[in-house]
Write a protein that holds these residues in place. Structure first.
Motif, PDB file in Angstrom:
ATOM      1  N   LYS A 178       0.831  -1.199   0.000  1.00 13.43           N
ATOM      2  CA  LYS A 178       0.000   0.000   0.000  1.00 13.43           C
ATOM      3  C   LYS A 178       0.869   1.254   0.000  1.00 13.43           C
ATOM      4  O   LYS A 178       0.517   2.281  -0.612  1.00 13.43           O
ATOM      5  CB  LYS A 178      -0.926  -0.008   1.219  1.00 13.43           C
ATOM      6  CG  LYS A 178      -1.954   1.123   1.218  1.00 13.43           C
ATOM      7  CD  LYS A 178      -2.844   1.051   2.451  1.00 13.43           C
ATOM      8  CE  LYS A 178      -3.836   2.206   2.470  1.00 13.43           C
ATOM      9  NZ  LYS A 178      -4.678   2.192   3.696  1.00 13.43           N
ATOM     10  N   LYS A 179       2.027   1.182   0.659  1.00 11.80           N
ATOM     11  CA  LYS A 179       2.945   2.317   0.668  1.00 11.80           C
ATOM     12  C   LYS A 179       3.503   2.609  -0.715  1.00 11.80           C
ATOM     13  O   LYS A 179       3.943   3.718  -1.003  1.00 11.80           O
ATOM     14  CB  LYS A 179       4.098   2.045   1.650  1.00 11.80           C
ATOM     15  CG  LYS A 179       3.662   2.052   3.121  1.00 11.80           C
ATOM     16  CD  LYS A 179       4.769   1.607   4.043  1.00 11.80           C
ATOM     17  CE  LYS A 179       5.827   2.666   4.199  1.00 11.80           C
ATOM     18  NZ  LYS A 179       6.825   2.314   5.248  1.00 11.80           N
ATOM     19  N   GLU A 180       3.471   1.592  -1.597  1.00 18.66           N
ATOM     20  CA  GLU A 180       3.892   1.777  -2.991  1.00 18.66           C
ATOM     21  C   GLU A 180       2.694   2.072  -3.900  1.00 18.66           C
ATOM     22  O   GLU A 180       2.799   1.948  -5.122  1.00 18.66           O
ATOM     23  CB  GLU A 180       4.620   0.529  -3.487  1.00 18.66           C
ATOM     24  CG  GLU A 180       6.061   0.421  -3.023  1.00 18.66           C
ATOM     25  CD  GLU A 180       6.957   1.488  -3.633  1.00 18.66           C
ATOM     26  OE1 GLU A 180       6.837   1.755  -4.846  1.00 18.66           O
ATOM     27  OE2 GLU A 180       7.784   2.059  -2.888  1.00 18.66           O
ATOM     28  N   LYS A 181       1.551   2.417  -3.282  1.00 19.64           N
ATOM     29  CA  LYS A 181       0.328   2.764  -4.015  1.00 19.64           C
ATOM     30  C   LYS A 181      -0.248   1.587  -4.817  1.00 19.64           C
ATOM     31  O   LYS A 181      -0.918   1.795  -5.826  1.00 19.64           O
ATOM     32  CB  LYS A 181       0.563   3.959  -4.950  1.00 19.64           C
ATOM     33  CG  LYS A 181       0.966   5.243  -4.234  1.00 19.64           C
ATOM     34  CD  LYS A 181      -0.110   5.691  -3.246  1.00 19.64           C
ATOM     35  CE  LYS A 181       0.292   6.989  -2.555  1.00 19.64           C
ATOM     36  NZ  LYS A 181      -0.718   7.422  -1.553  1.00 19.64           N
ATOM     37  N   ILE A 182       0.037   0.366  -4.368  1.00 19.00           N
ATOM     38  CA  ILE A 182      -0.589  -0.808  -4.981  1.00 19.00           C
ATOM     39  C   ILE A 182      -1.949  -0.999  -4.314  1.00 19.00           C
ATOM     40  O   ILE A 182      -2.025  -1.125  -3.091  1.00 19.00           O
ATOM     41  CB  ILE A 182       0.275  -2.064  -4.790  1.00 19.00           C
ATOM     42  CG1 ILE A 182       1.628  -1.880  -5.477  1.00 19.00           C
ATOM     43  CG2 ILE A 182      -0.431  -3.304  -5.353  1.00 19.00           C
ATOM     44  CD1 ILE A 182       2.624  -2.987  -5.191  1.00 19.00           C
ATOM     45  N   PRO A 183      -3.040  -1.011  -5.078  1.00 19.05           N
ATOM     46  CA  PRO A 183      -4.375  -1.138  -4.473  1.00 19.05           C
ATOM     47  C   PRO A 183      -4.498  -2.403  -3.625  1.00 19.05           C
ATOM     48  O   PRO A 183      -3.983  -3.466  -3.998  1.00 19.05           O
ATOM     49  CB  PRO A 183      -5.306  -1.202  -5.686  1.00 19.05           C
ATOM     50  CG  PRO A 183      -4.531  -0.560  -6.792  1.00 19.05           C
ATOM     51  CD  PRO A 183      -3.098  -0.880  -6.542  1.00 19.05           C
TER      52      PRO A 183
END
Length: 344
Positions: A109-114
């Motif tokens: 999530k910190k890498e903007k992966i849903p």
């Protein structure tokens, strides 16, 4: 606050089990004699064992990289290795390896992966991870009865229990994936029964969480129906990944200069331990893994080398994995999401 309390409990539980394991393994043993035996080990044979552990961690990162690519998310391989390390570290320190995937989802999530995407990927990783153990367990039960009688007769009941639990786990997950309506009905009725028996408090939010989970399982089902070859490829990589770790015990065997037992038997015996303890609520199978090793590997290592062999085998298969994944989890803590934080 609740997460901190849970983490403290997991760490305390880990040290408690670790202390009990040390006592169980070394109680009544001559520590100086064990130390002298360990000094005679050929370290060059242990280096491939360490490589096996790295391959084990690396294997999951390749699966994550591959599956993310099929979903249109392009990640660098080193980031996938960090995600894999995070998962193994938290799996090693939590009962039944329950902490691995939530930690991976957090870092993804910190890498903007849903979250739905990361949940889908990790769910398939879990299914194939358990499926390998099911194939080993059922394969031995059907085709390896002679092997069971010869090499593991004394632990057959624990092995059957471990196989049964893994079969139940995989079957439940596949039911949730491919028959979510039926699975939801079973879960709702089960919760209602537990509430009637006053074993669970009634909470309306529980049904909402269940519905959200069912949506995730439905997404998984749609993906698998359209990408069955992806599942086959992931299973093949997982098979290689798991047997790489099992092979570390054979390198320990060779490090003592032993011969007479072929690699296939040693690797399969190590896989039997994994099948037996994987579903038990102990961090890394601590305690029970050492006990099973001492029961089935004595004819292989001999009574004099059994404890030193166990120390090195578990040292590679669990503690080296824990150490390597811990180091890269620290790296992940400082690097995952860093570029996004800079932009913000």
């Amino acid at each position: 606050m609740e997460n901190k309390k849970k983490m403290i409990f997991n760490v305390l539980f880990l040290f408690l089990v670790f202390g009990a394991t040390l006592y169980g393994v070394f109680h009544g043993e001559d520590l100086s004699e064990i130390a002298e035996i360990l000094k005679t080990v050929n370290l060059y044979w242990l280096l491939p064992g360490v490589v096996c552990v790295i391959i084990f961690i690396w294997g999951e990162s390749i699966i994550i990289f591959y599956m993310m690519h099929t979903l249109g998310i392009h990640l660098k391989k080193w980031k996938c290795f960090l995600f894999s390390s995070v998962g193994f570290f938290f799996s090693c320190i939590t009962p039944s390896a329950t902490g691995g995937q939530p930690a991976q989802i957090y870092y993804m999530k910190k890498e903007k992966i849903p979250i739905p995407v990361s949940t889908l990927v990790l769910m398939i990783v879990t299914i194939t991870y358990k499926m390998v153990l099911v194939v080993i367990g059922l394969g031995l039960m059907i085709f390896g009865r002679g092997f069971i009688r010869t090499h593991m007769y004394d632990i057959r009941h624990i092995f059957y229990l471990g196989t049964g639990l893994n079969v139940f786990c995989v079957a439940s997950m596949l039911l949730l994936v491919f028959h979510p309506v039926l699975a939801r009905s079973i879960l709702v009725k089960g919760m209602e029964l537990l509430e009637k028996m006053h074993l669970m408090r009634h909470k309306s939010t529980r049904i909402e969480k269940l519905n959200a989970s069912m949506d995730q399982y439905h997404t998984t089902a749609v993906y698998l129906k359209d990408h069955m070859m992806v599942l086959v490829n992931v299973f093949a990589i997982t098979l290689f990944q798991r047997f790489a770790l099992f092979t570390a015990t054979w390198f320990v065997y060779k490090a003592f200069g032993l011969s007479g037992t072929n690699a296939f038997v040693i690797i399969l015996l190590q896989s039997v331990i994994s099948v037996s303890v994987d579903m038990l609520p102990l961090p890394g199978g601590m305690g029970i893994s050492e006990k099973l090793f001492s029961m089935i590997f004595e004819p292989v290592f001999g009574s004099a080398l059994l404890i030193p062999g166990m120390i090195l085998s578990r040292g590679l298969g669990y503690y080296t994995e824990l150490l390597i994944s811990a180091i890269f989890t620290i790296v992940a803590n400082f690097t995952i999401g860093r570029n996004l934080r800079k932009k913000a």
